[in-house]
Write a protein that holds these residues in place. Sequence first.
Motif, PDB file in Angstrom:
ATOM      1  N   ASP A 143       0.845  -1.195   0.000  1.00  0.00           N
ATOM      2  CA  ASP A 143       0.000   0.000   0.000  1.00  0.00           C
ATOM      3  C   ASP A 143       0.882   1.246   0.000  1.00  0.00           C
ATOM      4  O   ASP A 143       1.997   1.247   0.533  1.00  0.00           O
ATOM      5  N   PHE A 144       0.327   2.330  -0.591  1.00  0.00           N
ATOM      6  CA  PHE A 144       1.074   3.578  -0.669  1.00  0.00           C
ATOM      7  C   PHE A 144       0.081   4.719  -0.725  1.00  0.00           C
ATOM      8  O   PHE A 144      -0.811   4.742  -1.580  1.00  0.00           O
ATOM      9  N   ASN A 145       0.241   5.663   0.179  1.00  0.00           N
ATOM     10  CA  ASN A 145      -0.730   6.738   0.328  1.00  0.00           C
ATOM     11  C   ASN A 145      -0.414   7.917  -0.598  1.00  0.00           C
ATOM     12  O   ASN A 145       0.149   8.935  -0.167  1.00  0.00           O
ATOM     13  N   HIS A 146      -0.739   7.761  -1.870  1.00  0.00           N
ATOM     14  CA  HIS A 146      -0.559   8.858  -2.826  1.00  0.00           C
ATOM     15  C   HIS A 146      -1.519   8.654  -3.996  1.00  0.00           C
ATOM     16  O   HIS A 146      -1.596   7.558  -4.563  1.00  0.00           O
ATOM     17  N   VAL A 147      -2.238   9.705  -4.345  1.00  0.00           N
ATOM     18  CA  VAL A 147      -3.141   9.679  -5.494  1.00  0.00           C
ATOM     19  C   VAL A 147      -2.550  10.569  -6.578  1.00  0.00           C
ATOM     20  O   VAL A 147      -2.378  11.772  -6.371  1.00  0.00           O
ATOM     21  N   LYS A 198       6.521   9.475  -7.201  1.00  0.00           N
ATOM     22  CA  LYS A 198       6.458   9.806  -5.781  1.00  0.00           C
ATOM     23  C   LYS A 198       7.257   8.768  -5.004  1.00  0.00           C
ATOM     24  O   LYS A 198       6.894   7.570  -5.000  1.00  0.00           O
ATOM     25  N   ARG A 202       0.215   2.417 -10.852  1.00  0.00           N
ATOM     26  CA  ARG A 202       1.428   2.560 -10.049  1.00  0.00           C
ATOM     27  C   ARG A 202       2.421   1.440 -10.341  1.00  0.00           C
ATOM     28  O   ARG A 202       2.043   0.277 -10.521  1.00  0.00           O
TER      29      ARG A 202
END
Length: 463
Positions: A30-34, A72, A83
């Motif tokens: 998981d990675f918190n970037h949109v 990112k 991604r």
Amino acid sequence: MQGGRIARRGLSRLAAAVETAAVAPPRMPDFNHVPLPYDGPSTAEIARKRAEFLSPSLFHFYSKPLNIVEGKMQYLFDERGRRYLDAFAGIATVCCGHCHPDVVGAIAAQAGRLQHSTVLYLNHAIADFAEALASKMPGDLKVVFFTNSGTEANELAIMMARLYTGSHDIISLRNSYHGNAAGTMGATAQKNWKFSVVQSGVHHAVNPDPYRGAFGSDAEKYARDVQEIIEFGTTGQVAGFISEAIQGVGGIVELSPGYLPLAYEAVRSAGGLCIADEVQAGFARVGSHFWGFETHGVVPDIVTMAKGIGNGIPLGAVVTTPEIAQVLTRRCYFNTFGGNPLCTAGGLAVLRVLEKEGLQANAHAVGSYLKDRLRALQDKHEIIGDVRGTGFMLGVELVTDRQLKTPAKDEICRAMEHMKEMGVLVGKGGFYGNVFRITPPLCFTKEDADFFVAVMDSALSKL
């Protein structure tokens, strides 16, 4: 009887579930970037413009080239917002992570104040960065010349060695890559990267390659070749010796342990200077040390760097001693863009991020973990001939025959396609183009490493 049918149906569903789980692709962390919405030209339109207006020498990975529009940290995004885990970092260039806020902030702040003037005027950005860079160097290596690329840095280093010694002969290693201008193309020792232009005064020593080299890991035999080049190919005096600590373009080739001290001794006895090309291995990438040459226990006379120095900014540097630096005062040496405020402000931010976030320690810990996982993969897949490197500069060489070490050129291309489809981008290199070059941003995590290995395992299983 009915109970038996129910039991069989239950077993069938269980078998199907197990089969599905077995073929399910690995799950990306998981990675918190949109990513921002993309409204630029299509991939086809970009490809058309590239073919029409850019050099025909440009090439790309993958049968269907990727259109990367955002980055990112350790991830990249295509025009559809998909991604990808970046295990190549723009060819070992992005060290802090894509668009690191501290680096972006420093560049933006400097751009808003002063983008460019000239070194004919004073500005604190270049002086601050030179001081910080000198603090990372051993011994008397404390005078910095800024350039715009690794090729420029190596060209300058070779010229300085020739000026300082009064000799012309340079020794480099076979399989090396040092750039694509006149002097550096001469030092480069792979036909894939050399054009038919004058490249004088360079001798290429036998490569101390423990995997493919003629003498295995015998450092003394390889170093003897350097001595014989001096004795039989020169006047007995040389200008210098240039080497990477780990050959990057050459396929993440580690030099035989003990080789560099012996080679340095031979070259210095012949009046030459020793140049460490840290363009790829430098800036904490090797993990255990900040510079690649430190892993060999040597102190060079000149160090060159680029790539990781700016996290993607066009920036390079040469660092040497005050005495050697004096040779450029004999004439006017000038570089219009070298050391401009924009790039040096960004470079200083990179150094600060590396320190603040402990990225060297992360490269060492996670890189060691990843290498162990890759070696376990080697036990499973016969096609993996060698796993090598250190920190986040790792190589996995594919061969179709472990005894003959036959390069698996086609197989690596197919594996890369499979890995891309599962969301992992990785480089390849080596003289035969059969080595995975694993050089991720230094913020790569243990979870990323597990995902990477699972994807590579799946890709190799499909060959």
